[in-house]
Enzyme design. Structure first.
Site, PDB file in Angstrom:
ATOM      1  CG  ASP A  48     -98.757 -10.028  -6.310  1.00  0.00           C
ATOM      2  OD1 ASP A  48     -99.365 -10.867  -6.626  1.00  0.00           O
ATOM      3  OD2 ASP A  48     -97.468  -9.852  -6.654  1.00  0.00           O
ATOM      4  CE1 TYR A  53     -91.668 -10.446  -7.443  1.00  0.00           C
ATOM      5  CE2 TYR A  53     -93.437  -9.731  -5.953  1.00  0.00           C
ATOM      6  CZ  TYR A  53     -93.094  -9.999  -7.065  1.00  0.00           C
ATOM      7  OH  TYR A  53     -93.867  -9.693  -8.082  1.00  0.00           O
ATOM      8  CE  LYS A  78     -96.402 -12.748  -8.579  1.00  0.00           C
ATOM      9  NZ  LYS A  78     -96.190 -11.642  -7.526  1.00  0.00           N
ATOM     10  CG  HIS A 111     -92.584 -15.071 -10.456  1.00  0.00           C
ATOM     11  ND1 HIS A 111     -92.208 -14.887  -9.293  1.00  0.00           N
ATOM     12  CD2 HIS A 111     -92.817 -14.063 -11.394  1.00  0.00           C
ATOM     13  CE1 HIS A 111     -92.054 -13.354  -9.354  1.00  0.00           C
ATOM     14  NE2 HIS A 111     -92.645 -12.795 -10.617  1.00  0.00           N
TER      15      HIS A 111
END
Ligand code: A2P
Length: 282
Positions: A48, A53, A78, A111
């Site tokens: 994931d 990120y 996402k 998200h």
């Protein structure tokens, strides 16, 4: 669920491995790449990540070099909040695919919802994002689509569209079970995933959880991961530490008793992130 490769079936029939490897806060570069490779070596097949990120290239490197075929892996990413809306989501997806160096994605999530707190037309914005995701899904470039951090009122409009969300990824750990959202998802056949199943580490110093874990000779981290599974929730534990990655994969050789599940389920809120999808301004 008896092993990492056992699956939940999404509402479109697509199968998702029952524990995912989280990469939030895994620093970009070798640390992230090595942690994903280590996870795959330990048997995780579900990874994931997310554009925000900042480590999709590192995750992509791990996928390329891990020695396991792409089709055997389940990869989630996402679309970030700054890219909400139809055109921007389509463009964000292309960037994610290029960074991950993939030609299809298993799961793509919105998200965070656009909320009334920031946007008058929040529902329209979410529907615009969803339209892009639906088109990508229909074209076969994404096998499943869903949302993250959506509360029931954010999901309502999406539920009335042609393709309904298959997943909702929410914060979930002892003390923060989001019962209303989970109930709504279960009733609507939306699979619930848990981000921060260890409370980003904050669960691990809790004495009550420690005492319960001790009864099974497991760590508090293993207890929290198993707790999610026994509640029918798909956990996404994160670690960049090889011994912990391995430890977190060993959650199939013990079973939490009914009584202990009830005790954990009854715990009051004690250490969540404090993030509220209705009032966040990011
Ligand atoms: P690290 O990545 O340095 O190993 P969550 O999955 O809830 O987001 O929690 C992730 C946090 O918990 C990270 O800080 C991670 O540290 C830590 N962590 C993950 N697994 C374990 C474990 N088995 N024991 C102790 N800490 C852990």
């Amino acid at each position: 669920m008896n092993r990492l490769t056992d699956t939940f079936k999404l509402n479109n029939g697509y199968e998702i491995p029952c524990v995912g490897f989280g990469t939030w806060q895994a620093p970009d570069g070798e640390v992230c790449t090595n942690s994903v490779i280590k996870a795959i070596e330990c048997g995780y097949r579900h990874i994931d990540t997310a554009a925000v990120y900042g480590n999709e290239k590192s995750v992509g490197n791990a996928i390329k070099n891990c020695g396991v075929k792409r089709e055997e892996l389940f990869i989630t990413s996402k679309v970030w909040n700054s890219e909400r809306g139809y055109e921007t989501t389509l463009a964000a997806f292309e960037k994610t695919m290029s960074d991950l160096s993939l030609d299809y994605l298993d799961l793509y999530l919105i998200h965070w919802p656009a909320s009334a707190y920031r946007f008058k037309n929040w529902e329209e914005i979410n529907l615009g994002t969803w339209k892009a995701m639906t088109e990508l899904y229909d074209s076969g470039r994404i096998k499943a689509i869903g949302v993250s951090n959506f509360l029931p009122h954010h999901m309502e409009a999406l539920m009335k569209t042609e393709v309904r969300p298959m997943v909702n990824q929410i914060e979930y750990h002892p003390g923060q079970l989001q019962e209303k959202t989970v109930e709504y998802c279960v009733n609507n056949k939306v699979t619930v995933e848990a981000w921060s199943p260890l409370g980003t580490g904050r669960m691990l110093t809790n004495e009550k959880l420690g005492a319960i874990a001790g009864r099974y000779n497991v760590s508090t981290a293993q207890l929290c991961i198993r707790f999610c599974l026994q509640n029918g929730i798909l956990p996404l534990p994160k670690s960049v530490t090889p011994s912990r990655i391995e430890e977190n994969a060993r959650v199939f050789d013990f079973e939490i008793s009914k009584e202990d599940m009830a005790q954990i389920n009854a715990m009051e809120y004690f250490a969540g992130s404090g993030l509220d999808p209705d009032t966040e301004d990011f």
